[in-house]
Design an enzyme around this catalytic site. Structure first.
Site, PDB file in Angstrom:
ATOM      1  N   HIS A 293     -16.817   7.562   0.811  1.00  0.00           N
ATOM      2  CA  HIS A 293     -18.192   7.701   1.324  1.00  0.00           C
ATOM      3  C   HIS A 293     -19.210   6.866   0.572  1.00  0.00           C
ATOM      4  CE1 HIS A 293     -17.414  11.167   4.015  1.00  0.00           C
ATOM      5  NE2 HIS A 293     -16.453  11.410   3.146  1.00  0.00           N
ATOM      6  N   LYS A 482     -33.892  12.060   3.449  1.00  0.00           N
ATOM      7  CA  LYS A 482     -32.529  11.834   2.961  1.00  0.00           C
ATOM      8  C   LYS A 482     -32.538  12.108   1.455  1.00  0.00           C
ATOM      9  CE  LYS A 482     -32.933   7.657   4.688  1.00  0.00           C
ATOM     10  NZ  LYS A 482     -31.685   7.535   5.403  1.00  0.00           N
ATOM     11  N   ARG A 483     -31.353  12.131   0.813  1.00  0.00           N
ATOM     12  CA  ARG A 483     -31.333  12.273  -0.654  1.00  0.00           C
ATOM     13  C   ARG A 483     -32.211  11.193  -1.279  1.00  0.00           C
ATOM     14  NH1 ARG A 483     -25.973  10.856  -2.720  1.00  0.00           N
ATOM     15  NH2 ARG A 483     -25.707   9.836  -0.718  1.00  0.00           N
ATOM     16  N   LYS A 488     -31.548   3.785  -1.405  1.00  0.00           N
ATOM     17  CA  LYS A 488     -32.124   4.130  -0.099  1.00  0.00           C
ATOM     18  C   LYS A 488     -33.560   3.607   0.037  1.00  0.00           C
ATOM     19  CE  LYS A 488     -29.214   8.281   0.306  1.00  0.00           C
ATOM     20  NZ  LYS A 488     -28.507   8.201   1.602  1.00  0.00           N
ATOM     21  N   THR A 590     -26.074   9.479   8.454  1.00  0.00           N
ATOM     22  CA  THR A 590     -25.878  10.339   9.624  1.00  0.00           C
ATOM     23  C   THR A 590     -27.231  10.813  10.142  1.00  0.00           C
ATOM     24  OG1 THR A 590     -25.427  12.100   8.043  1.00  0.00           O
ATOM     25  CG2 THR A 590     -23.538  11.168   9.198  1.00  0.00           C
ATOM     26  N   LYS A 594     -28.945  11.420  14.065  1.00  0.00           N
ATOM     27  CA  LYS A 594     -29.684  12.605  14.518  1.00  0.00           C
ATOM     28  C   LYS A 594     -31.030  12.185  15.119  1.00  0.00           C
ATOM     29  CE  LYS A 594     -27.295  14.876  10.801  1.00  0.00           C
ATOM     30  NZ  LYS A 594     -27.303  15.170   9.353  1.00  0.00           N
TER      31      LYS A 594
END
Ligand code: 26Q
Length: 752
Positions: A293, A482-483, A488, A590, A594
């Protein structure tokens, strides 16, 4: 389950003078009473994961059981609004994508009729609960069981003992039925027996910066692995007797490397039961599959062999033996010396076990979680193994459970889809594509716009309650949830926000559509820079909020305690999904899926599943910017110089300066200086601007403005959003799980 029996029980339920918690427990118990796990026939898959980010199960279970609407009606007659159960907390036994994916896959396994069983840890405390104090993240323990745990059954008689050199630990299973076409089970183990035993299932990812912390992490991983292997072997013996047929009936999916101790454990157990070592390795090779992952080097687990030997001498011995077996085999297969070193399970240089190398060596199949990620795995991370065993490697692009992320999260949009194409798509998600025929219709467009407005209003009233911030519905909503992680690039969004603020203040953007930038993220407690980024964003938001001249056109909200239930509200309301990771670093994502399902356009880089999203919904219906992975790789190899970019764009240099020029305060912690240095000087073991923010920021800003300008033509923009909805069927986890069943586990789904 017989729905009518449940509904009859429900009609008889006394509701007067009962609290929401009481009712929650009693109604859940009624459903549990009627639920029975499906029989195991043929081959089953077992999904081992250190995280299961289940979220709120109440509504989801009732939906899966097909009784949600009826339940709401019956309760309403009794004067109970079904939304009262929203005050019951989520079970957050995970922290992000990997854990949420595990939960979606269980949901889908049951829904499509694949016998898929989850194995995890029943942490006493879930992921911490988050507060902000003066803009800084504060962590509080998440005692998720304080409302009870009516969806689990403790299986006292199925407890097992897990042995460590210095202690024995009881592993007590709690079973959570996962209902759908069949009823599968998520089995979570609780550690018991002594105070130090209980610590093992205390918290998710205990800090591992000390030896004691590392030992605890190893104990957790082995605890999960040994309990799961013990259970699967016992069940196999009960149903089929002979261990030689083990792999014919069991596939075991390793969700990243955390459960990789299951490999030596299975070999240990089989040998103890009389199978030869060679035979046991063969069975293990047919049983295990491994999903990677992340390619971030700091997340690839390597355990100090000395520590493993200290508490798990047998397991350390088997890993060494396996490493020797591997070296012999690889030599025979013609691996070069360098390749043998790279792929070795035991790394003599630093005396560690590479858990990823163990997984790749033993696994029958290794998969990444989006096309680009699987390619990177083959080309870079596991290049040597791929050269010699290309057939081992495959891709299964992630998916999300549309029942939770569309049907529960957005019944209004689902009703609109029903009105156009009927209800069949709810059972067979691929049929959603038929909605594509209607998305240019004026009626559909205006109804969609009304749905978005309604979802924004719902979100804003939730935000008003939670965050004490008022917002109106006539805003464009950009969301990055998100985290929190440097790759990111929430910091890049922060810079863009500062720029927007300045440009608006200087009246450089006369036509700007009023917008809200929504952030949601938890930072790992020990990750100082991530925490600094949260503080920086909160400072920026506060400054904008205090400025009467801009507030009406631009606002930011950093929601506190971002979790699955918050996400359900945010994905339904957003117009623009921000997915801006450095190309090559977000394995899949993911959240992006969504948002897409709910009709947000993706504003992002060519990374992870963004690429596939854009492929399905069209580049012109999304906003792609930034360096592609090839360029990033070139820059990384050829001396990327962020200062050079800043010279060309002095306005960004000025904005970066706000980290250190006193515009925003870090409360004297020095963390903004540390962030600034990480971008311009380099810090820790990284070069300056390790995640290429300055390469991409100007393009990012332009993309934000382009989307903003397009939104002014609300109906044209809605068409883009609808294109995304209609093309999202591929991102259902039903499709992903069926791919796993077919390509990796070789399992039939129940035909019923
Ligand atoms: C590793 C070593 C030491 C400490 C912690 C860890 C660690 C912990 C958690 C490593 C990785 C994780 C979690 C990773 C994760 O959530 N990855 C995400 O998985 C999603 C599902 O496949 C993808 O969509 C995301 O792109 C990926 O970031």
């Amino acid at each position: 389950m017989d729905k009518n029996l449940f509904l009859n029980d429900l009609k008889l339920l006394e509701t007067e003078n009962k609290s929401a918690v009481q009712l929650y427990n009693e109604i859940s118990a009624l459903a549990m009473h009627r639920l029975q796990a499906s029989a195991k026939k043929g081959k089953c898959a077992h999904y081992l994961s250190i995280e299961f980010l289940i979220g709120r199960v109440f509504y989801n279970n009732l939906l899966e059981l097909g009784v949600l609407e009826e339940t709401a009606k019956i309760l309403k007659k009794k004067g109970v609004d079904i939304s009262v159960f929203e005050e019951i907390e989520d079970a957050a036994l995970g922290n992000g994508g990997l854990g949420r994916l595990a939960a979606c896959y269980l949901d889908s396994g049951a829904a499509v009729g694949v016998p898929l069983y989850g194995y995890g840890i029943r942490y006493k405390f879930g992921l911490f609960r988050q507060k902000f104090e003066n803009g800084f993240q504060i962590e509080m323990p998440d005692d998720w069981q304080r409302f009870g745990d009516p969806w689990s059954v403790r299986r006292e008689h199925e407890r097992q003992v897990v042995h460590f050199a210095d202690m024995d630990v009881e592993a007590v299973p709690y079973d959570m039925p996962i209902a759908g076409k069949r009823v599968n089970v998520l089995r979570l183990y609780q550690a018991e027996g002594s105070e130090s035993a209980e610590k093992i299932s205390g918290v998710l990812y205990p800090a591992d910066d000390t030896e004691e912390g590392k030992l605890l992490r190893i104990r957790q991983e082995y605890f999960l692995s040994a309990a799961a292997v013990g259970d699967i072997v016992k069940e196999h013996e009960r149903l089929h007797g002979d261990l030689a047929s083990f792999a014919q009936y069991s596939a075991v999916q390793l969700n990243d490397t955390h459960p990789v101790f299951a490999i030596p454990e299975l070999i240990r157990v089989l040998v103890k039961k009389g199978v030869s070592y060679v035979g046991a390795v063969k069975i293990a090779k047919e049983t295990f599959d491994y999903t990677n992952h992340t390619i971030l080097p700091e997340a690839l687990e390597c355990w100090d062999a000395r520590l493993v030997r200290k508490i798990l001498p047998d397991i350390a011995g088997i890993l060494r033996a396996l490493s020797d077996t591997q070296a012999r085999l690889h030599k025979k297969r013609g691996y070069t010396r360098a390749e043998i070193e790279q792929t070795a399970i035991y790394q003599p240089k630093n005396q560690t076990f590479s858990m990823a190398n163990a997984a790749v060596f033993v696994a029958d199949k290794v998969n990444g979680v989006a096309d680009i990620h699987s390619e990177i795995i083959k080309r870079k991370l596991f290049a040597a193994e791929y050269r010699h065993m290309p057939e081992k490697f495959t891709n299964v692009t992630n998916g999300v459970a549309q029942r939770r992320w569309l049907m529960l999260a957005n019944p209004e949009l689902c009703a609109l889809i029903d009105r156009r194409i009927g209800k069949e798509w709810r059972q067979d998600f691929e049929k959603l594509s038929e909605f594509g025929h209607f998305i240019c219709e004026q009626k559909t467009i205006s109804e969609f716009i009304a749905v978005k407005r309604e979802k924004k209003n719902q979100l804003f009233s939730h935000i008003a309650k939670q965050e004490k911030t008022q917002m109106n519905g006539e805003r464009m909503v950009y969301a990055q949830v998100k985290r929190l992680h440097e790759y990111k690039r929430q910091l890049m969004t922060a810079f863009a926000l500062v720029r927007l603020y300045r440009d608006l203040k200087e009246n450089k953007l006369p036509d700007f559509t009023p917008s809200l930038f929504l952030f949601g993220a938890k930072s790992a407690p020990g990750y100082a820079r991530a925490k600094g980024i949260i503080k920086y964003i909160n400072e920026i938001i506060a400054k904008i909020d205090a400025d009467d001249a801009v507030r009406g056109r631009l606002a930011g909200v950093f929601v506190t305690e971002y979790n699955v239930s918050y996400a359900e509200k945010i994905v339904a309301a957003a117009d623009v999904s921000l997915q801006v990771s450095t190309a090559g670093l977000e394995a899949s994502g993911t959240g992006n899926m969504k948002f897409m399902m709910n009709g947000a356009v993706t504003l992002g880089t060519m990374d992870g599943a963004n690429i596939e999203i854009v492929e399905k919904a069209g580049e012109k219906n999304n906003y792609i910017f930034g360096a592609r992975v090839e360029e990033i790789e070139r820059l990384r190899a050829g001396g990327y110089d962020p200062a050079a970019y800043l010279k060309d764009h002095p306005e960004w240099a000025k904005i970066a300066e706000t980290l250190v020029d006193g515009t925003y305060s870090d409360g004297g912690t020095g963390i903004f200086r540390e962030l600034y240095d990480s971008l311009l000087v380099g810090a820790s073991w990284h070069k300056p601007d390790h995640y290429f923010i300055f390469r991409d920021i100007e393009e990012y800003y332009q993309a934000i403005l382009r989307a903003n300008a397009d939104y002014a033509q609300r109906e044209r923009f809605a068409e883009k959003q609808l294109k995304n909805v209609a093309n999202s069927a591929y991102f259902s986890s039903d499709r992903s799980v069926l791919e796993y069943a077919d390509k990796i586990w070789h399992i039939q789904k129940d035909e019923r």
